[in-house]
Enzyme design. Structure first.
Site, PDB file in Angstrom:
ATOM      1  N   GLU A 301     -29.332 -37.213 -15.037  1.00 30.78           N
ATOM      2  CA  GLU A 301     -30.241 -36.127 -16.609  1.00 30.78           C
ATOM      3  C   GLU A 301     -30.952 -37.846 -16.895  1.00 30.78           C
ATOM      4  OE1 GLU A 301     -30.369 -33.864 -17.374  1.00 30.78           O
ATOM      5  OE2 GLU A 301     -28.787 -32.686 -16.342  1.00 30.78           O
ATOM      6  N   CYS A 335     -32.414 -39.366 -26.179  1.00 31.04           N
ATOM      7  CA  CYS A 335     -33.006 -38.319 -24.453  1.00 31.04           C
ATOM      8  C   CYS A 335     -34.076 -37.264 -25.233  1.00 31.04           C
ATOM      9  CB  CYS A 335     -32.418 -37.884 -23.432  1.00 31.04           C
ATOM     10  SG  CYS A 335     -30.992 -36.947 -24.153  1.00 31.04           S
TER      11      CYS A 335
END
Ligand code: NAD
Length: 539
Positions: A301, A335
């Protein structure tokens, strides 16, 4: 659904240790006066523990390696050493892998209900210890109190959610159609073996816990490496699981540099699967480098450059508040942070005025342990430099600063890594619309149409989060159908691109933001830590 008479006006409650506790999430940030008191006490306690020497955990034992240590200073005040940790080396990682391999057979054959019982106890311990964990988080990475408490709740709920998935699916053992008389066939998902877990610093508890719990609940053993910017939270996660009763060697903690400790996890043939959350540069190295001799699962990720689209029909007040929260929550160091906006030229100036006034009003900068602080420091000197360089570049290239743009170096900010939130009106071709900066600098560009906004939003190597504000249902549907992102939001005041929650809003990236297309916090995550075995039994 309308609230019932009984629940109307009351905060939503969720079970915690010792009864019920208010549910603080990223959306509610509902800190009560009782939370404030407990948090303030915990800050005082943690102050007395700052500068402690911690250990790794290998085979259930505290492990110190060769005695060499690394320290982490607080981004709030660099005169404060938060912790000292062993500077682990490749031999330490090999010992951890070997203990995990020894522990795997018993843990994987432990009935799944026993495993979930232990892990659920870990979740309870995290909740029980939440105020101290939140105080550590403020000193270690500079996260404010409401967001820290929300993250700790998220970590506990991640464990519970993944346990729920294991139980709802009855351990992923399913009988299939019988091929004939006295014959039975089954599909069973089984753990791979030992997983390496590599975590970033920005959600130092929730991300570490989510990846670790996913691997453990499936029956794998784990060797976990936290970021060297947030080792205390990594240590505390391991302590909670070990105190909860995970058997020796099932969960091992190794601390030290990515280039040696992380690299050994990547290269050692004793690691059967690797799960990573962090930057695209490191993640792609792991993705390409991990499986050499035969295929092995790797979950990466990675970063994001998350856009928000504001159309001419948008509720601009809603859009301005949602963008402000997503851009400047935890200083853009998520993020999921909104880092670029495409706004219809017809409403651009009004939107920017509102965005500026929300930022002015809400983004109180300061010590993250203080109740009123919205924006704490950036994580380190490198992040401050990234911010200063980007601001200078934007100025040089004709950007108009609607708000902020300066590094703060005097008074209470003199010893920490503090900057102003920045809003810059800039040409959409500029590289600041492409590169992930991970700082509170938001670039905004005017566009002529919804179609142009969609094209620019998708013109990115990343595909993590995206948001839209529009009063037009057709535009919203087109956005959902065509936006290249794993996490999407429409008309959300609580955050244009942020707010994932276990079982509520799953989280994962497409394109350069993630490798598997299955989101964390959602119903397809735990299965990735297992492989299918098909069984045929003749009776
Ligand atoms: P990073 O990539 O620098 O580090 C992440 C982890 O990888 C750390 O533990 C680090 O020590 C380790 N590492 C570094 N080099 C390594 C190597 N060669 N081999 C193995 N491990 C190595 O990221 P960071 O600065 O800790 O975190 C910020 C980044 O993480 C941002 O790009 C952000 O967008 C991303 N992030 C993504 C998500 C998501 O869910 N997609 C969530 C949080 C953060």
């Amino acid at each position: 659904m309308a609230p019932s008479k009984r629940t109307r006006g009351k905060p939503k409650l969720k079970k915690g240790v010792g009864g019920k506790v208010p549910r603080i999430t990223y959306a509610t940030l509902a800190v009560t006066p009782k939370d404030d008191e407990a948090y303030d006490n915990a800050v005082a306690t943690v102050r007395t523990k700052l500068g402690s020497h911690f250990t790794m955990f290998i085979n259930g034992e505290k492990w110190t390696s060769t005695g060499e240590e690394f320290s982490h200073v607080s981004p709030v005040d660099t005169r404060i050493v938060v912790s000292y940790f062993p500077k682990g080396n490749r031999d330490d990682v090999r010992s951890a892998i070997s203990s995990a391999r020894d522990a795997f057979p018993k843990w994987s054959s432990t009935p799944y209900k026993q495993r979930t019982a232990i892990l659920r106890k870990g979740a309870d311990l995290i909740i029980e210890r939440r105020y101290e964990l939140a105080a550590w988080m403020a000193f270690e990475v500079g996260k404010n109190r409401a967001e820290s408490l929300a993250e700790i709740n998220e970590a506990a709920e991640l464990i519970r959610y993944y346990c729920d998935q294991m139980e709802l699916n009855k351990g992923f053992l399913r009988q299939l159609e019988s091929p004939g008389p006295k014959q039975e066939t089954y599909s069973v998902l089984r753990p791979f073996g030992v997983w390496g877990v590599i975590a970033p610093w920005n959600f130092p508890l929730a991300l570490a816990t989510g990846m670790t719990a996913g691997a453990l609940v499936a029956g794998n053993a784990v060797v976990f490496k936290p970021s060297s910017d947030s080792p205390v939270l990594g240590y505390e996660m391991c302590r909670a699981f070990i105190d909860a009763g995970t058997p020796r060697g099932v969960l091992n903690l190794v601390t030290g540099p990515g280039a040696t400790v992380g690299a050994e996890l990547q290269e050692n043939s004793g690691i059967d699967g690797l799960v990573f959350t962090g930057s695209k540069a490191v993640g792609m190295g792991i993705y390409h480098g991990f499986a050499k001799d035969f295929p092995k699962p790797v979950i990466t990720e990675m970063g994001g450059k998350d856009p928000a689209i504001v159309t001419a029909s948008a509720d601009l007040d809603q859009a301005a508040e949602g963008v402000m929260k997503a851009a400047f929550g935890f200083g853009g160091q998520k993020c999921s942070a909104c880092s670029r906006v495409y706004v219809d030229n017809r409403v651009k100036e009004k939107f920017l005025d509102l965005l500026k006034s929300y930022t002015q009003k809400h983004v109180k900068i300061g010590d993250p342990t203080r109740k009123e602080t919205f924006l704490g420091p950036l994580i380190n000197k490198g992040a401050v430099e990234t911010y200063a360089n980007a601001a200078e570049e934007a100025r040089r290239d004709g950007g108009r600063f609607v708000y902020g743009g300066n590094v703060l170096t005097s008074g209470e900010f003199a010893n920490g890594f503090f900057v102003e939130p920045a809003i810059v009106d800039l040409s959409p071709q500029h590289r600041l619309f492409r590169d992930e900066l991970f700082v509170p600098l938001l670039v905004v560009a005017g566009v002529e149409s919804f179609e142009e906004a969609m094209r620019l939003a998708n013109d990115s190597e990343y595909g993590l989060c995206a948001g839209i504000y529009s009063g037009n249902q057709k535009e919203i549907q087109t956005f959902f159908d065509q936006i290249q992102a794993g996490v999407t939001y429409a008309n959300r005041r609580a955050g244009a691109t942020t707010g994932a929650w276990p079982g509520v809003n799953s989280f994962g990236g497409w394109k350069g933001s993630g490798s598997t297309g299955k989101n964390g916090l959602g119903p397809y995550y735990v299965q990735q830590f297992m492989r299918e075995q098909s069984r045929w039994i003749v009776k």
